[in-house]
Structures are given as C-alpha cells and as structure tokens.
Design a protein around this motif. Structure first.
Motif, PDB file in Angstrom:
ATOM      1  N   ASP A 124      57.184  77.942  12.512  1.00  0.00           N
ATOM      2  CA  ASP A 124      58.627  78.206  12.428  1.00  0.00           C
ATOM      3  C   ASP A 124      59.036  78.543  10.993  1.00  0.00           C
ATOM      4  O   ASP A 124      59.885  79.402  10.763  1.00  0.00           O
ATOM      5  N   ASN A 143      68.216  76.613  19.222  1.00  0.00           N
ATOM      6  CA  ASN A 143      67.751  77.893  19.751  1.00  0.00           C
ATOM      7  C   ASN A 143      68.448  79.055  19.061  1.00  0.00           C
ATOM      8  O   ASN A 143      67.840  80.089  18.778  1.00  0.00           O
ATOM      9  N   LYS A 174      66.928  79.345  15.527  1.00  0.00           N
ATOM     10  CA  LYS A 174      65.561  79.865  15.508  1.00  0.00           C
ATOM     11  C   LYS A 174      65.468  81.297  16.028  1.00  0.00           C
ATOM     12  O   LYS A 174      64.766  82.133  15.452  1.00  0.00           O
ATOM     13  N   ASN A 175      66.148  81.584  17.124  1.00  0.00           N
ATOM     14  CA  ASN A 175      65.948  82.866  17.814  1.00  0.00           C
ATOM     15  C   ASN A 175      67.123  83.833  17.731  1.00  0.00           C
ATOM     16  O   ASN A 175      67.020  84.973  18.187  1.00  0.00           O
TER      17      ASN A 175
END
Length: 456
Positions: free
Chosen positions: A135, A215, A218-219
């Motif tokens: 990550d 989420n 991160k995305n």
C-alpha cells in the motif's frame, strides 16, 4: 515463525526501464558470499552491516559494471537474512547481465513479493504490516500515505492483537471449565465476558465502519457524471481535467461509451466517468451506452447529476432526482449553463440550497463543485494516527469476527453451555488471527504476496 527457506533470491528492486541507476537485491544465507565472488573491491565478507562499497562486478575477466554494493548482515535487514543491494547503471542490458551472472552463481529469481514474504516469515513484522508495504509503494496521495504508514508501523495490528489477547484469556477459562465438566465449575465470569464481548463489538464496529473511508483513501472515489444528452457532461469532464479528454458536440448522443480519468483534489483521488446521456433512443449503439450508464451509476460511490438550465424542464429533472434517490448513492445536483438559464427551471431549483449552478464551458463555479466533492467524501474525519481499514481482506475478517462475537453474546444471553461458547470464541480468535497472520495458510500467503511487485 521461522522461515525454513534459506536459498538466495535475486530481483530488480527499482522500476524496469532506462534510468540513472538500478538496484538489484539479493537475500539469503549465501547472498553476501555470492556477490563477493564476483565483486572486485573490498572483501564484502569482512565488512560491517549497513555499509556501501564501490567496486566492479566481473564475469571472469570481463567488467560488467562499476557498482555500489550495500551489505546488510542478518538479522539486521529487511528480510532478517543476509542482504546485498547492488546499485548499478540503469541500463536494461547491464541489469540483465548482472542478474544472469548471479543466477549462474547459485541465486534464483525471486517470486512476486518474496522479499516481503520472507520478512513476514522471519518475524520482521506481521501480515497486516506486510500488506501495508504494498500500500505504501502504491500510495499516490497524502492520505493514502498516512494510512499505509500507520498500518506498516503497527497501529492497526496492535489494536487487533490487544483485542485477541483479551479474548484469549476468557477462551482459556472456558476451555478449563470443559476439562472439569463433570464438576460443574465456572472459571469464566459470565458478566465479565459479556462486558468484554460488548467492548470488542464496539471497537470492531468502529474499525469495520472505517472501511468506507479507507477504501476512498486507497482506491479513490468512482464518480459518475450523469444526465441527459447535451447537459454538458463531457464539457465538465474536460474542464475538471483541464484537457480535451472527451469529444464535445451539439449533436445529442455523441458519448456512447464511458470515458474515464482521474484528478487529485485535496488528497482524494476522484475517478470521473463521463457517460452516455440518459434518454430513450432507437439507436442500438446509443441504447447500449445508456444501459452501461445505468450500470455505472449503480457501481459508483458518488454521482454528479447534471441538468441543462437552458433546455430541461422541472418535471424531467425531478423525475431523475427521484430515480437517483432510490439508488441510495450520494449525488450532487449540478445545473449547467448558468449563463443562459431558462427562468422557470432556474427559479424552481434555486429553492434547493444543495444545488450548484455552473457554466462548464466558461468554467464558472467549478471551484465550488470541487469543494463540494471533497466535502461529500468528508476526509476531515481522517487524522494522522487514525486507524483506518483500507484492505478488503481485513474488512471481511472483521465482519466474520463480529458475527462470531454476536453469536457468543446470544449464547451468553441464552445461558448456553461452555462448549458452545468456546466454539464461537474460537471462531472469533481465528478471524482476528488471520488479519495479523498468527493464523494463516500457504494459499492465503500465496494470494497476498502474488499481488506484490517482483523486487519487493
């Protein structure tokens, strides 16, 4: 946990391609000796850990390159094994020649994520921390970097381990009761166990609920730009991206498939998706595009609903707003062409203070829209040091733990016997242990580390 594998692995750790330098990493019992056998400079076997040495790498009498060889002696390395990092010139040809030489000397090519996997197996860090390494490498915003750093430094793991340790104590008491089943003794106080399960459920709920934010961090946020044909969706996409990404035309139905690109707004990546206009059409190709639009809307985390202040009417706009409300996905109402408004629609929508009015073609009020996008994500809740779940595997394990603990609580309320309580407590411990790798399988490890890059 001790790694039984001791062979020496090698891989390029920097990005492939031409560059000023490239770094080739070797790890294993024989790593220093192997590099030393082809290194001409100081004797690497007699050097201290964490030291760099200039020399040449030679294949027989042939000099392949001038390099810096950095030595890390076990257990003081990333993998807790002997490690050498060879910094050479960043020519793909040189890299290839050096790796081939190391392979001939007894190394083997590393598998994806094998360096990090060895670090985990050798006890450098737990599984959640190992996943955070990937990550961190992929972090492309400040928020993603913070979340990955916190996890890699053990913030999330410590919480999970503490929860598990508290539960283990009661599990051992319940198991002890089972050993004295015929004597009807009770070592685990049921009211204390209820309080503990209540506390664990509360903490796990907070962690699981943080996944939505994690989420996003991160995305990114899949954001669909939807509306009728010629509402200005493609113009808005181009204006937000500050480039001519989508074709803009006065002809309705120009966009027949979705166009996607992303921008970073205050540390949040928004993945904008320009879609085909929503309308009934006899054109088969356009109809496919409209159907894809509806599917993309269902998958989105956020929708920008655009309507045309010049040509649309209030009945159609309200009907589409009702449809969006039924979807249950957050959406922002945006009236476009504020520079050429039709009075009835404009006056009606002005009564709704959540509607933004813009001119995509003139880039008017775009900053207000960007602020609204960031506000909707609500990243202000995320602060340095916060534990935020960003990994779907961790989220799934937390939900499974939650289910097992709820079963424990139901058992306590129903006065079930200790053997049933023990079974549900074991389930909760299993799922918590899977997060940090205290309980794991070869298949799980293979799945996790196969997603890493080769040299990490």
């Amino acid at each position: 946990m001790k790694n039984p594998v001791s062979d020496t692995i090698v891989a390029l750790s920097t990005a492939p391609g031409v560059g000023a330098i490239a770094v080739i990493r070797l790890s294993g019992d024989d790593a220093i000796n192997l590099v030393n056998s082809v290194f001409h400079g100081k004797n690497l076997l007699s050097q201290q850990s964490h030291t760099a040495h200039f020399g040449t790498i030679r294949d027989g009498s042939k000099i392949l390159d001038e390099v810096l060889a950095t030595v890390f002696i076990a257990p003081h390395s990333f993998t807790k094994e002997n490690v050498v990092e060879v910094s050479c010139h960043g020519s793909p040809f040189i890299v290839q020649q050096l790796i081939k030489l190391f392979l001939r000397r007894g190394a083997r090519l590393a598998k994806a994520g094998e360096f990090t996997q060895r670090a985990f197996l050798n006890g450098k860090f737990d599984l959640a921390q190992a996943e955070a390494v990937a990550d961190l490498i992929n972090a492309d915003t400040e928020a993603a970097h913070k979340a990955a750093m916190n996890q890699m430094r053990g913030g999330f793991s410590e919480q999970i381990k503490q929860l598990r340790q508290e539960l283990i104590h009661f599990a051992s008491m319940i198991e002890l009761e089972l050993d004295f089943g015929e004597e009807d003794v009770e070592f685990a106080d049921r009211s204390d166990l209820k309080n503990l399960v209540d506390k664990l459920l509360s903490v796990i709920k907070i962690l699981a609920n943080s996944f939505d934010l994690g989420n996003v961090i991160k995305n990114g946020v899949p954001t669909v730009i939807a509306g009728k044909p010629n509402a200005g969706k493609s113009t808005l996409l181009n204006a937000l991206l500050n480039e001519e990404k989508a074709i803009v035309s006065d002809v309705a139905g120009t966009t027949r498939d979705f166009i996607e690109d992303e921008i970073n707004l205050e540390g949040v990546v928004f993945r904008f998706i320009d879609t085909a206009g929503l309308r009934d059409t006899e054109d088969k190709v356009e109809a496919i595009g409209v159907e894809r639009t509806r599917e993309k809307m269902k998958q989105a985390s956020l929708i920008i609903y655009m309507f045309d202040l010049k040509n649309d009417n209030i009945v159609e706009v309200n009907r589409e707003i009702n449809m969006l409300e039924n979807l249950g996905i957050p959406f922002i109402k945006v009236g476009n062409k504020v520079d050429e408004v039709q009075a009835e629609l404009y006056e009606a929508m002005k009564k709704d203070d959540t509607t933004l009015f813009i001119s995509a073609v003139n880039k008017e009020n775009l900053e207000l829209l960007k602020e609204k996008l960031v506000e909707t994500v609500n990243l202000d809740n995320f602060k340095t040091g916060d534990t935020v779940v960003t990994n779907i595997r961790h989220y799934d394990n937390l939900i499974q733990t939650q289910n097992a603990l709820q079963a424990v609580m139901e058992g306590l309320n129903s006065d079930v016997t200790g053997d049933f309580l023990a079974m549900d407590i074991r389930q909760a411990l299993h799922y918590l242990g899977e997060i940090t790798g205290e309980i794991t399988t070869d298949d799980l490890l293979a799945n996790i580390f196969s997603k890493f890059c080769i040299g990490k």
